[in-house]
Every structure is written in C-alpha cells, then in structure tokens.
Design a protein around this motif. Structure first.
Motif, mmCIF file in Angstrom:
data_model
loop_
_atom_site.group_PDB
_atom_site.id
_atom_site.type_symbol
_atom_site.label_atom_id
_atom_site.label_comp_id
_atom_site.label_asym_id
_atom_site.label_seq_id
_atom_site.Cartn_x
_atom_site.Cartn_y
_atom_site.Cartn_z
ATOM 1 N N ARG A 1 -0.243 -1.058 -13.608
ATOM 2 C CA ARG A 1 0.613 0.031 -13.111
ATOM 3 C C ARG A 1 0.811 -0.053 -11.597
ATOM 4 N NH1 ARG A 1 -1.476 5.463 -15.755
ATOM 5 N NH2 ARG A 1 0.436 6.281 -14.839
ATOM 6 N N LEU A 2 -0.241 -0.402 -10.859
ATOM 7 C CA LEU A 2 -0.090 -0.537 -9.410
ATOM 8 C C LEU A 2 0.662 -1.833 -9.078
ATOM 9 C CD1 LEU A 2 -0.859 1.036 -6.848
ATOM 10 C CD2 LEU A 2 -2.713 -0.587 -6.564
ATOM 11 N N GLY A 3 0.425 -2.884 -9.831
ATOM 12 C CA GLY A 3 1.128 -4.144 -9.618
ATOM 13 C C GLY A 3 2.633 -3.993 -9.758
ATOM 14 N N ILE A 4 3.078 -3.227 -10.741
ATOM 15 C CA ILE A 4 4.514 -2.984 -10.933
ATOM 16 C C ILE A 4 5.100 -2.295 -9.714
ATOM 17 C CG2 ILE A 4 6.161 -1.581 -12.244
ATOM 18 C CD1 ILE A 4 4.339 -2.189 -14.723
ATOM 19 N N ARG A 5 4.381 -1.331 -9.161
ATOM 20 C CA ARG A 5 4.876 -0.599 -7.990
ATOM 21 C C ARG A 5 4.812 -1.436 -6.711
ATOM 22 N NH1 ARG A 5 3.559 2.491 -11.920
ATOM 23 N NH2 ARG A 5 4.621 4.450 -12.273
ATOM 24 N N HIS A 6 3.899 -2.388 -6.645
ATOM 25 C CA HIS A 6 3.819 -3.301 -5.505
ATOM 26 C C HIS A 6 4.994 -4.273 -5.514
ATOM 27 C CE1 HIS A 6 2.546 -6.971 -3.375
ATOM 28 N NE2 HIS A 6 1.883 -6.140 -2.580
ATOM 29 N N GLY B 1 12.767 3.512 -6.516
ATOM 30 C CA GLY B 1 11.772 4.483 -6.968
ATOM 31 C C GLY B 1 10.476 4.514 -6.184
ATOM 32 N N MET B 2 9.426 4.973 -6.838
ATOM 33 C CA MET B 2 8.103 5.066 -6.223
ATOM 34 C C MET B 2 7.498 3.673 -6.120
ATOM 35 S SD MET B 2 6.054 7.231 -4.881
ATOM 36 C CE MET B 2 6.775 8.757 -5.394
ATOM 37 N N ASN B 3 7.077 3.281 -4.905
ATOM 38 C CA ASN B 3 6.498 1.958 -4.754
ATOM 39 C C ASN B 3 5.244 1.983 -3.894
ATOM 40 O OD1 ASN B 3 7.561 1.385 -1.916
ATOM 41 N ND2 ASN B 3 9.473 1.710 -3.018
ATOM 42 N N PHE B 4 4.462 0.919 -4.016
ATOM 43 C CA PHE B 4 3.186 0.745 -3.328
ATOM 44 C C PHE B 4 3.388 -0.285 -2.231
ATOM 45 C CE2 PHE B 4 -0.934 -1.764 -3.441
ATOM 46 C CZ PHE B 4 -1.680 -0.847 -2.724
ATOM 47 N N ARG B 5 3.159 0.118 -0.991
ATOM 48 C CA ARG B 5 3.376 -0.756 0.159
ATOM 49 C C ARG B 5 2.038 -1.066 0.831
ATOM 50 N NH1 ARG B 5 7.668 -2.767 -1.168
ATOM 51 N NH2 ARG B 5 8.169 -3.418 0.926
ATOM 52 N N VAL B 6 1.874 -2.320 1.240
ATOM 53 C CA VAL B 6 0.672 -2.769 1.940
ATOM 54 C C VAL B 6 1.098 -3.262 3.319
ATOM 55 C CG1 VAL B 6 -1.286 -4.361 1.933
ATOM 56 C CG2 VAL B 6 -0.404 -3.461 -0.234
ATOM 57 N N PHE C 1 2.054 4.977 -0.726
ATOM 58 C CA PHE C 1 3.042 5.213 -1.767
ATOM 59 C C PHE C 1 4.256 5.781 -1.074
ATOM 60 C CE2 PHE C 1 0.157 4.836 -5.411
ATOM 61 C CZ PHE C 1 1.022 4.232 -6.290
ATOM 62 N N THR C 2 5.430 5.271 -1.422
ATOM 63 C CA THR C 2 6.672 5.735 -0.807
ATOM 64 C C THR C 2 7.737 5.904 -1.888
ATOM 65 O OG1 THR C 2 7.611 3.527 -0.463
ATOM 66 C CG2 THR C 2 6.180 4.389 1.273
ATOM 67 N N PRO C 3 8.690 6.800 -1.647
ATOM 68 C CA PRO C 3 9.872 6.822 -2.513
ATOM 69 C C PRO C 3 10.785 5.675 -2.078
ATOM 70 C CG PRO C 3 10.100 8.448 -0.794
ATOM 71 C CD PRO C 3 8.729 7.829 -0.629
ATOM 72 N N GLY C 4 11.811 5.402 -2.824
ATOM 73 C CA GLY C 4 12.734 4.351 -2.426
ATOM 74 C C GLY C 4 13.328 4.642 -1.051
ATOM 75 N N MET D 1 9.291 8.691 4.260
ATOM 76 C CA MET D 1 8.215 9.525 3.728
ATOM 77 C C MET D 1 7.189 8.613 3.071
ATOM 78 S SD MET D 1 10.338 12.816 2.233
ATOM 79 C CE MET D 1 9.884 12.376 0.628
ATOM 80 N N HIS D 2 5.906 8.952 3.246
ATOM 81 C CA HIS D 2 4.858 8.113 2.685
ATOM 82 C C HIS D 2 3.574 8.910 2.495
ATOM 83 C CE1 HIS D 2 4.315 7.922 7.036
ATOM 84 N NE2 HIS D 2 3.037 7.697 6.789
ATOM 85 N N ILE D 3 2.748 8.412 1.609
ATOM 86 C CA ILE D 3 1.410 8.967 1.381
ATOM 87 C C ILE D 3 0.426 7.835 1.601
ATOM 88 C CG2 ILE D 3 -0.184 9.969 -0.291
ATOM 89 C CD1 ILE D 3 2.271 11.111 -1.737
ATOM 90 N N ASN D 4 -0.493 8.025 2.525
ATOM 91 C CA ASN D 4 -1.539 7.046 2.798
ATOM 92 C C ASN D 4 -2.633 7.229 1.742
ATOM 93 O OD1 ASN D 4 -3.386 5.320 3.925
ATOM 94 N ND2 ASN D 4 -3.418 6.311 5.922
#
Length: 88
Positions: free
Chosen positions: A9-14, A21-26, A45-48, A57-60
C-alpha cells in the motif's frame, strides 16, 4: 527476498506521480540545514500537486500508516528519494 517497500500500500503511493491523488514523498535534506544530522530523510503524505505549485500541503510522518513500520529505519538510502527538498 526482501521487498523494496515495507508494504504494498505504501509502495503504490510512493510510485504514484506527484500529480495523482494521495502520494508518499521521500526527501533528503542537506546536513548543513538540519540540527539533527543523523536523520536527513523526511517522509510526507501529500495530495496531488503540480511542480509549479507555490504551497504544497503535506503531512510529515514517521511510521507507515498501513503497517506501522518505522520509516527512519526502513527507508535510509537514497534509493527512495522521489522529491526535492524545496517543496516542503
């Protein structure tokens, strides 16, 4: 064989493009700009969003919201970087 991501699930968002959509940024920050020089990676985590967006917008986050993995322990190489530090 070790999986590249802590969970699918996290890999898909990365792997999702930043615009989708919702994605995982490093992000990896330069040590000169950090007080804590041992943890240069940050996880968001960020929206598109588009590359020219002024305010993203982001969530650490520290733990995977899906499986609970400590992100600092699991994602500690440059292989996972998918964003430049200027966005956040």
């Amino acid at each position: 064989m070790e999986e590249k991501f802590c969970c699918a699930r996290l890999g898909i968002r990365h792997n999702a493009p930043r615009e989708a959509g919702m994605n995982f940024r490093v992000v990896k920050y330069h040590p000169d700009g950090r007080l804590d020089k041992t943890n240069l990676y940050r996880f968001y985590f960020t929206p598109g969003y588009a590359p020219d967006d002024a305010k993203v917008m982001h969530i650490n986050i520290r733990y995977c919201p899906f499986c609970g993995t400590d992100l600092y322990e699991y994602y500690n190489t440059d292989d996972f970087i998918n964003e430049e530090p200027g966005f956040f």
